[in-house]
Scaffold this active site. Structure first.
Site, short mmCIF file in Angstrom:
data_model
loop_
_atom_site.label_atom_id
_atom_site.label_comp_id
_atom_site.label_asym_id
_atom_site.label_seq_id
_atom_site.Cartn_x
_atom_site.Cartn_y
_atom_site.Cartn_z
N LYS A 109 1.00 -1.28 0.10
CA LYS A 109 0.13 0.07 0.06
C LYS A 109 0.89 1.40 0.09
O LYS A 109 1.94 1.18 0.36
CB LYS A 109 -0.86 -0.10 1.17
CG LYS A 109 -1.78 -1.11 1.11
CD LYS A 109 -3.28 -1.16 2.45
CE LYS A 109 -4.09 -2.12 2.30
NZ LYS A 109 -4.75 -2.13 3.46
N TYR A 166 -12.38 -1.20 -3.68
CA TYR A 166 -12.92 -1.50 -2.14
C TYR A 166 -14.49 -1.46 -2.27
O TYR A 166 -15.03 -0.98 -1.16
CB TYR A 166 -12.40 -0.54 -1.25
CG TYR A 166 -10.96 -0.90 -0.88
CD1 TYR A 166 -10.70 -2.22 -0.26
CD2 TYR A 166 -9.82 -0.45 -1.23
CE1 TYR A 166 -9.54 -2.57 0.39
CE2 TYR A 166 -8.39 -0.59 -0.86
CZ TYR A 166 -8.39 -1.93 0.16
OH TYR A 166 -7.15 -2.42 0.40
N ASN A 223 -1.96 0.21 6.75
CA ASN A 223 -1.44 -0.82 7.20
C ASN A 223 -0.62 -1.86 6.34
O ASN A 223 -0.68 -3.15 6.41
CB ASN A 223 -2.77 -1.80 8.03
CG ASN A 223 -3.55 -2.21 6.81
OD1 ASN A 223 -3.30 -1.78 5.74
ND2 ASN A 223 -4.66 -2.68 7.36
N HIS A 271 -2.12 -5.29 1.69
CA HIS A 271 -3.56 -5.74 1.23
C HIS A 271 -3.25 -7.37 0.71
O HIS A 271 -2.47 -7.74 -0.05
CB HIS A 271 -4.31 -5.23 0.26
CG HIS A 271 -5.39 -5.97 -0.29
ND1 HIS A 271 -6.62 -6.20 0.12
CD2 HIS A 271 -5.65 -6.96 -1.24
CE1 HIS A 271 -7.62 -6.55 -0.41
NE2 HIS A 271 -6.70 -7.28 -1.18
P1 GDP Z 1 -8.13 -6.73 5.69
O1 GDP Z 1 -8.72 -7.88 4.86
O2 GDP Z 1 -7.35 -7.12 6.69
O3 GDP Z 1 -7.24 -5.73 4.81
O4 GDP Z 1 -9.17 -5.87 6.34
P2 GDP Z 1 -10.52 -5.59 5.75
O5 GDP Z 1 -11.14 -6.17 4.67
O6 GDP Z 1 -11.51 -5.52 7.03
O7 GDP Z 1 -10.27 -3.95 5.50
C1 GDP Z 1 -9.87 -3.41 4.39
C2 GDP Z 1 -8.98 -2.30 4.74
O8 GDP Z 1 -9.75 -1.07 5.21
C3 GDP Z 1 -7.96 -2.52 5.64
O9 GDP Z 1 -6.61 -3.35 5.55
C4 GDP Z 1 -7.43 -1.01 6.20
O10 GDP Z 1 -6.53 -0.46 5.45
C5 GDP Z 1 -9.01 -0.71 6.32
N1 GDP Z 1 -9.57 -0.47 7.36
C6 GDP Z 1 -10.23 -1.80 8.01
N2 GDP Z 1 -10.64 -1.41 9.07
C7 GDP Z 1 -10.60 -0.16 9.33
C8 GDP Z 1 -10.89 0.74 10.71
O11 GDP Z 1 -11.74 0.13 11.34
N3 GDP Z 1 -10.70 2.17 10.30
C9 GDP Z 1 -10.05 2.59 9.37
N4 GDP Z 1 -9.73 3.74 9.25
N5 GDP Z 1 -9.66 1.65 8.29
C10 GDP Z 1 -9.71 0.40 8.20
#
Ligand code: GDP
Length: 137
Positions: free
Chosen positions: A9, A49, A112, A115
């Site tokens: 990222k 997304y 973070n 992905h």
């Molecule tokens: P992943 O599969 O571990 O990447 O997590 P998710 O699919 O739940 O979320 C997609 C991406 O959205 C994450 O990798 C983060 O960059 C972002 N994200 C997820 N949860 C949060 C949150 O609670 N707050 C914020 N600001 N970003 C989030």
């Protein structure tokens, strides 16, 4: 053999951590079979997304993902999807296990570092989002 999509990222690319992250991937035994560096447009990031469009962090996530270039790779190996999820660590780096990419390199739950696809169907769709058959070698 399974394939999954990885994205380094913008936070990690901006900190010159692409090489360190790809080294972790290769060190784990996963093979990089396609690679691109790309600056996503707003509409591309929104589409990638789309599953999160109702989440409160969607707008912020799209802004983050378009804030700089990303490095996208297709990874291949036995059980590649779960192996790469394990290597990435938990979404929130505060909860990520020692030695994982997010524990090492992520700043916070949004910025973070990486992905990775979460299931065979999403891996197929996400790989097709970035790569054509000709890109795999
Ligand atoms: P992943 O599969 O571990 O990447 O997590 P998710 O699919 O739940 O979320 C997609 C991406 O959205 C994450 O990798 C983060 O960059 C972002 N994200 C997820 N949860 C949060 C949150 O609670 N707050 C914020 N600001 N970003 C989030």
């Amino acid at each position: 053999m399974e394939r999954t999509l990885s994205i380094v990222k913008p936070d990690a690319v901006g900190k010159n951590l692409t090489g360190a992250i790809l080294e972790k991937i290769e060190g784990s035994g996963l093979q990089i079979i396609a690679l691109r560096r790309v600056l996503l447009s707003q509409s591309q990031a929104e589409a990638f997304y789309a599953v999160h469009r109702e989440r409160p962090f969607y707008k912020s996530l799209v802004e983050f993902m378009t804030s700089g270039p990303v490095v996208v790779t297709a990874l291949q190996g036995d059980n590649a999807i779960q192996r790469y999820r394990d290597l990435m660590g938990a979404t929130n780096p505060e909860e990520a296990a020692e030695g994982t990419i997010r524990k090492l390199y992520a700043s916070n739950i949004e910025n973070n570092a990486v992905h990775g696809s979460d299931a065979p169907e999403t891996a197929a769709a996400e790989l097709a989002f970035f790569f054509r058959d000709l890109d795999y070698a």
